[in-house]
Write an enzyme that holds these catalytic residues in place. Structure first.
Site, PDB file in Angstrom:
ATOM      1  N   HIS A 179       5.526   6.137  11.411  1.00 21.84           N
ATOM      2  CA  HIS A 179       4.989   5.966  10.052  1.00 21.84           C
ATOM      3  C   HIS A 179       4.015   7.127   9.809  1.00 21.84           C
ATOM      4  O   HIS A 179       2.804   6.958   9.823  1.00 21.84           O
ATOM      5  CB  HIS A 179       4.275   4.617   9.971  1.00 21.84           C
ATOM      6  CG  HIS A 179       3.896   4.178   8.591  1.00 21.84           C
ATOM      7  ND1 HIS A 179       3.913   5.012   7.500  1.00 21.84           N
ATOM      8  CD2 HIS A 179       3.479   2.967   8.134  1.00 21.84           C
ATOM      9  CE1 HIS A 179       3.516   4.325   6.427  1.00 21.84           C
ATOM     10  NE2 HIS A 179       3.254   3.082   6.793  1.00 21.84           N
ATOM     11  N   ARG A 212      11.340   4.023   2.977  1.00 28.06           N
ATOM     12  CA  ARG A 212      11.023   3.075   4.057  1.00 28.06           C
ATOM     13  C   ARG A 212      12.286   2.280   4.363  1.00 28.06           C
ATOM     14  O   ARG A 212      12.981   1.849   3.440  1.00 28.06           O
ATOM     15  CB  ARG A 212       9.913   2.126   3.629  1.00 28.06           C
ATOM     16  CG  ARG A 212       9.780   0.954   4.588  1.00 28.06           C
ATOM     17  CD  ARG A 212       8.539   0.164   4.362  1.00 28.06           C
ATOM     18  NE  ARG A 212       7.353   0.929   4.708  1.00 28.06           N
ATOM     19  CZ  ARG A 212       6.135   0.409   4.767  1.00 28.06           C
ATOM     20  NH1 ARG A 212       5.954  -0.862   4.496  1.00 28.06           N
ATOM     21  NH2 ARG A 212       5.099   1.150   5.089  1.00 28.06           N
ATOM     22  N   LYS A 256      25.235  -3.732  -2.187  1.00 29.10           N
ATOM     23  CA  LYS A 256      26.695  -3.626  -2.388  1.00 29.10           C
ATOM     24  C   LYS A 256      27.357  -2.856  -1.256  1.00 29.10           C
ATOM     25  O   LYS A 256      28.550  -2.589  -1.286  1.00 29.10           O
ATOM     26  CB  LYS A 256      26.990  -2.880  -3.695  1.00 29.10           C
ATOM     27  CG  LYS A 256      26.451  -3.543  -4.928  1.00 29.10           C
ATOM     28  CD  LYS A 256      26.891  -2.727  -6.145  1.00 29.10           C
ATOM     29  CE  LYS A 256      26.216  -3.212  -7.411  1.00 29.10           C
ATOM     30  NZ  LYS A 256      26.423  -2.257  -8.511  1.00 29.10           N
ATOM     31  N   ARG A 292       0.791  -1.223   0.000  1.00 27.95           N
ATOM     32  CA  ARG A 292       0.000   0.000   0.000  1.00 27.95           C
ATOM     33  C   ARG A 292       0.826   1.277   0.000  1.00 27.95           C
ATOM     34  O   ARG A 292       0.593   2.174  -0.787  1.00 27.95           O
ATOM     35  CB  ARG A 292      -0.857   0.102   1.277  1.00 27.95           C
ATOM     36  CG  ARG A 292      -2.266  -0.250   1.138  1.00 27.95           C
ATOM     37  CD  ARG A 292      -2.740  -0.737   2.490  1.00 27.95           C
ATOM     38  NE  ARG A 292      -1.801  -1.733   2.969  1.00 27.95           N
ATOM     39  CZ  ARG A 292      -1.830  -2.992   2.585  1.00 27.95           C
ATOM     40  NH1 ARG A 292      -2.726  -3.412   1.772  1.00 27.95           N
ATOM     41  NH2 ARG A 292      -0.928  -3.856   3.010  1.00 27.95           N
ATOM     42  N   THR A 293       1.782   1.358   0.908  1.00 25.88           N
ATOM     43  CA  THR A 293       2.448   2.641   1.072  1.00 25.88           C
ATOM     44  C   THR A 293       3.183   3.023  -0.212  1.00 25.88           C
ATOM     45  O   THR A 293       3.046   4.134  -0.716  1.00 25.88           O
ATOM     46  CB  THR A 293       3.413   2.601   2.283  1.00 25.88           C
ATOM     47  OG1 THR A 293       2.668   2.176   3.407  1.00 25.88           O
ATOM     48  CG2 THR A 293       4.006   3.958   2.555  1.00 25.88           C
TER      49      THR A 293
HETATM   50  C1  NCD Z   1       1.958  -0.775   8.219  1.00 26.80           C
HETATM   51  C2  NCD Z   1       3.457  -0.617   8.348  1.00 26.80           C
HETATM   52  O1  NCD Z   1       4.178  -0.811   7.382  1.00 26.80           O
HETATM   53  O2  NCD Z   1       3.876  -0.283   9.445  1.00 26.80           O
HETATM   54  N1  NCD Z   1       1.564  -1.006   6.905  1.00 26.80           N
HETATM   55  C3  NCD Z   1       1.280   0.066   6.111  1.00 26.80           C
HETATM   56  O3  NCD Z   1       2.124   0.861   5.792  1.00 26.80           O
HETATM   57  N2  NCD Z   1       0.011   0.249   5.764  1.00 26.80           N
HETATM   58  C4  NCD Z   1       1.389  -1.755   9.153  1.00 26.80           C
HETATM   59  C5  NCD Z   1       1.934  -3.144   9.150  1.00 26.80           C
HETATM   60  O4  NCD Z   1       2.823  -3.484   8.368  1.00 26.80           O
HETATM   61  O5  NCD Z   1       1.438  -3.919   9.964  1.00 26.80           O
END
Ligand code: NCD
Length: 305
Positions: free
Chosen positions: A129, A101, A80, A51-52
């Site tokens: 997040h 991320r 690397k 999703r993100t």
């Molecule tokens: C969340 C995350 O990555 O922290 N997912 C997301 O970005 N929607 C929640 C999760 O992974 O449980």
């Protein structure tokens, strides 16, 4: 130049403006279809995501911009041995903004210190997040009509769940917020959240183990997955993973207007039979995630529409 590392990087007023912009985008998407023509977002994902990453990419495409990036550390020069700082210096030459991320807490912050472009923290380890929080706030405000005077149940892995940490950080700034923290003993919120965020802001909260005890008093239930990848041993994960399962029988204990949110991915913690319940809002939440990321890109790039 502004970055987004934590929801607290935005004042409450800035956040309100951002959510207003997201609601305007929802109503009049065509107005924004070319707002980022010629701009690029780089999505630098050192940790899995569906999703993100896709919602950042969809957001930029909806604005007329382009996307580039990688979706795992193995497919980038991290394999690397390249440092995050070197990678971001290089990416600053290819893109106008980036979402990162990383499994290590603070990696996006390190990147932002040397970056030539705005950096958005798209999740750093078990820490924060912020764009999930913006998504959650937009969902709550749109569906409940307010961000204040709410009793919010947070359930599941409150120790490692970064979405929970960011959401608590953001919500303590509104009046009349109460939390019911629902978790097994081993997965309680970290001390720094309990002491430095909840207690120090005078926020009423209780910690309970049974979901059934909490359900009748909630305006909102935020379910989370047990964060397998942050456990030190698999046996502990296996013991914890099915601790909570929200099903139709438990939903009968909740009020008629209690919303159910989940950042997703869901594993077993919400039974699929709940999906048809009108109070289940987790798939609507995904759509709000695109609008709010569009609003964030416009804000950080200072694009006026
Ligand atoms: C969340 C995350 O990555 O922290 N997912 C997301 O970005 N929607 C929640 C999760 O992974 O449980």
């Amino acid at each position: 130049m502004r970055h987004l590392m934590s929801p607290l990087d935005l004042t409450v007023e800035e956040l309100d403006k951002l959510l207003d912009l997201a609601n305007d985008i929802e109503k009049f998407p065509e107005k924004y279809a070319h707002a980022c023509d010629g701009k690029r977002i780089a999505t630098l994902f050192y940790e899995p995501s569906t999703r993100t990453r896709l919602s950042f990419e969809a957001a930029m495409m909806n604005l007329g911009g382009k996307v580039l990036g990688f979706s795992s550390a193995d497919s980038s020069s991290a394999a690397k041995g390249e440092s995050v700082s070197d990678t971001i210096r290089m990416v600053s030459c290819y893109a106008d903004i980036c979402a990162m991320r990383h499994p290590k807490e603070g990696a996006p912050l390190v990147a932002s210190m040397v970056s030539g472009i705005p950096v958005i923290n798209a999740g750093d380890g078990g820490h924060q997040h912020p764009t999930q929080t913006l998504t959650d706030l937009l969902t709550i405000r749109s569906l409940k009509g307010r961000l204040d005077h709410l009793t919010i149940g947070l359930c599941g892995d409150l120790k490692f769940g970064r979405t929970v940490h960011s959401l608590i950080n953001a919500l303590v700034r509104y009046t009349g917020i109460r939390f019911v923290l629902i978790s097994p003993e081993e997965l309680r919120v970290p001390d720094y959240i309990r002491e430095d965020v909840l207690r120090s802001n005078g926020i009423p909260f209780e910690e309970v183990i049974r979901l059934e005890d909490a359900l009748p008093k909630l305006d909102l239930l935020y379910m989370t997955r047990v964060q397998r990848e942050r456990f030190f041993n698999e046996d502990d994960y296996v013991r914890m993973k099915d601790f909570y399962i929200l099903d139709s029988a438990k939903m009968k204990l909740a009020g008629p207007d209690m919303l159910v949110l989940h950042p997703l991915p869901r594993v077993n913690e919400i039974s699929t039979e709940v999906d048809a319940d009108p109070r289940a809002a987790y798939f609507r939440q995904v759509q709000y995630g695109v609008y709010v990321r569009m609003a964030l890109i416009l804000t950080l790039l200072e694009v006026k529409v």
